[in-house]
Design a protein around this motif. Structure first.
Motif, PDB file in Angstrom:
ATOM      1  N   PHE A 183       0.858  -1.175   0.000  1.00 21.33           N
ATOM      2  CA  PHE A 183       0.000   0.000   0.000  1.00 21.33           C
ATOM      3  C   PHE A 183       0.896   1.226   0.000  1.00 21.33           C
ATOM      4  O   PHE A 183       1.755   1.388   0.876  1.00 21.33           O
ATOM      5  N   ILE A 184       0.696   2.065  -1.011  1.00 25.29           N
ATOM      6  CA  ILE A 184       1.460   3.284  -1.175  1.00 25.29           C
ATOM      7  C   ILE A 184       0.473   4.412  -1.401  1.00 25.29           C
ATOM      8  O   ILE A 184      -0.299   4.378  -2.366  1.00 25.29           O
ATOM      9  N   PHE A 185       0.495   5.382  -0.492  1.00 19.54           N
ATOM     10  CA  PHE A 185      -0.444   6.503  -0.563  1.00 19.54           C
ATOM     11  C   PHE A 185      -1.893   6.010  -0.674  1.00 19.54           C
ATOM     12  O   PHE A 185      -2.698   6.578  -1.421  1.00 19.54           O
ATOM     13  N   GLY A 186      -2.211   4.924   0.038  1.00 17.49           N
ATOM     14  CA  GLY A 186      -3.569   4.425   0.076  1.00 17.49           C
ATOM     15  C   GLY A 186      -3.979   3.540  -1.080  1.00 17.49           C
ATOM     16  O   GLY A 186      -5.105   3.040  -1.108  1.00 17.49           O
ATOM     17  N   PHE A 187      -3.093   3.338  -2.021  1.00 20.94           N
ATOM     18  CA  PHE A 187      -3.393   2.478  -3.162  1.00 20.94           C
ATOM     19  C   PHE A 187      -2.638   1.161  -3.033  1.00 20.94           C
ATOM     20  O   PHE A 187      -1.517   1.121  -2.544  1.00 20.94           O
ATOM     21  N   SER A 188      -3.278   0.094  -3.505  1.00 22.70           N
ATOM     22  CA  SER A 188      -2.680  -1.234  -3.462  1.00 22.70           C
ATOM     23  C   SER A 188      -1.976  -1.531  -4.772  1.00 22.70           C
ATOM     24  O   SER A 188      -2.543  -1.346  -5.852  1.00 22.70           O
ATOM     25  N   TYR A 189      -0.742  -1.961  -4.668  1.00 22.80           N
ATOM     26  CA  TYR A 189       0.056  -2.310  -5.834  1.00 22.80           C
ATOM     27  C   TYR A 189       0.518  -3.761  -5.713  1.00 22.80           C
ATOM     28  O   TYR A 189       0.805  -4.250  -4.626  1.00 22.80           O
ATOM     29  N   TRP A 190       0.604  -4.401  -6.885  1.00 23.99           N
ATOM     30  CA  TRP A 190       1.091  -5.773  -6.938  1.00 23.99           C
ATOM     31  C   TRP A 190       2.329  -5.840  -7.819  1.00 23.99           C
ATOM     32  O   TRP A 190       2.379  -5.193  -8.879  1.00 23.99           O
ATOM     33  N   GLY A 191       3.298  -6.615  -7.381  1.00 27.51           N
ATOM     34  CA  GLY A 191       4.455  -6.860  -8.211  1.00 27.51           C
ATOM     35  C   GLY A 191       4.228  -8.061  -9.114  1.00 27.51           C
ATOM     36  O   GLY A 191       3.308  -8.857  -8.894  1.00 27.51           O
ATOM     37  N   LEU A 192       5.042  -8.173 -10.131  1.00 25.84           N
ATOM     38  CA  LEU A 192       5.015  -9.387 -10.924  1.00 25.84           C
ATOM     39  C   LEU A 192       5.527 -10.525 -10.052  1.00 25.84           C
ATOM     40  O   LEU A 192       6.368 -10.329  -9.195  1.00 25.84           O
ATOM     41  N   GLY A 193       5.029 -11.687 -10.238  1.00 28.00           N
ATOM     42  CA  GLY A 193       5.399 -12.805  -9.391  1.00 28.00           C
ATOM     43  C   GLY A 193       6.820 -13.272  -9.619  1.00 28.00           C
ATOM     44  O   GLY A 193       7.412 -13.068 -10.682  1.00 28.00           O
ATOM     45  N   THR A 194       7.349 -13.914  -8.610  1.00 23.19           N
ATOM     46  CA  THR A 194       8.651 -14.557  -8.723  1.00 23.19           C
ATOM     47  C   THR A 194       8.470 -16.016  -8.311  1.00 23.19           C
ATOM     48  O   THR A 194       7.866 -16.317  -7.284  1.00 23.19           O
ATOM     49  N   LEU A 195       8.992 -16.905  -9.155  1.00 23.09           N
ATOM     50  CA  LEU A 195       8.753 -18.331  -8.960  1.00 23.09           C
ATOM     51  C   LEU A 195       9.736 -18.915  -7.957  1.00 23.09           C
ATOM     52  O   LEU A 195      10.950 -18.729  -8.082  1.00 23.09           O
ATOM     53  N   VAL A 196       9.192 -19.635  -7.001  1.00 22.47           N
ATOM     54  CA  VAL A 196       9.993 -20.390  -6.044  1.00 22.47           C
ATOM     55  C   VAL A 196       9.676 -21.866  -6.249  1.00 22.47           C
ATOM     56  O   VAL A 196       8.515 -22.275  -6.169  1.00 22.47           O
ATOM     57  N   THR A 197      10.699 -22.631  -6.527  1.00 26.63           N
ATOM     58  CA  THR A 197      10.537 -24.074  -6.732  1.00 26.63           C
ATOM     59  C   THR A 197      11.386 -24.808  -5.709  1.00 26.63           C
ATOM     60  O   THR A 197      12.597 -24.595  -5.632  1.00 26.63           O
ATOM     61  N   VAL A 198      10.737 -25.653  -4.920  1.00 26.00           N
ATOM     62  CA  VAL A 198      11.440 -26.433  -3.910  1.00 26.00           C
ATOM     63  C   VAL A 198      11.403 -27.893  -4.346  1.00 26.00           C
ATOM     64  O   VAL A 198      10.359 -28.541  -4.341  1.00 26.00           O
ATOM     65  N   SER A 199      12.558 -28.368  -4.742  1.00 30.69           N
ATOM     66  CA  SER A 199      12.619 -29.716  -5.300  1.00 30.69           C
ATOM     67  C   SER A 199      14.033 -30.267  -5.193  1.00 30.69           C
ATOM     68  O   SER A 199      15.009 -29.512  -5.254  1.00 30.69           O
ATOM     69  N   SER A 200      14.119 -31.560  -5.019  1.00 28.57           N
ATOM     70  CA  SER A 200      15.427 -32.209  -4.989  1.00 28.57           C
ATOM     71  C   SER A 200      15.811 -32.717  -6.383  1.00 28.57           C
ATOM     72  O   SER A 200      16.879 -33.278  -6.569  1.00 28.57           O
TER      73      SER A 200
END
Length: 114
Positions: free
Chosen positions: A97-114
């Motif tokens: 929230f910046i100056f009362g407005f909601s902002y979303w970032g582009l996603g970042t992928l997290v992969t948990v795998s062996s």
């Protein structure tokens, strides 16, 4: 203003990653910030929130393993993820929230795998 998220990647179970979320323009101070995630075939869910005063809240599945923090000087919100599990695999999105407005970032992928 845009939110720039970074830090995702491939990690083995039990490993750690740190995600960062920064506002693209100075002067646009992040008030409250948070991280959400969305796994394939599932709804987006809350991971962690942090208020302007530094109070935090976590989703039940990450309590005790993830830590959200902020650096006001850098206008950045972080998500430290420890003891990662395969079920943590998802696209992680930052929100602010910046100056009362909601902002979303582009996603970042997290992969948990062996």
């Amino acid at each position: 203003v845009q939110l720039q998220a970074s830090g995702g990647g491939l990690v083995q179970p039990g490993g750690s990653l740190r995600l960062s979320c920064a506002a693209s323009r100075s002067g646009f101070r992040i008030n409250a910030g948070g991280w959400y995630r969305q796994a394939p075939g599932k709804q987006r869910e809350l991971v962690a929130l942090i208020t302007s005063a530094g109070s935090t809240n976590y989703g039940d599945s990450v309590k005790g393993r993830f830590t959200i923090s902020r650096d006001n000087a850098k206008n950045t919100v972080y998500l430290e993820m420890n003891s990662l599990k395969p079920e943590d695999t998802a696209v992680y999105y930052c929100n602010a929230f910046i100056f009362g407005f909601s902002y979303w970032g582009l996603g970042t992928l997290v992969t948990v795998s062996s």
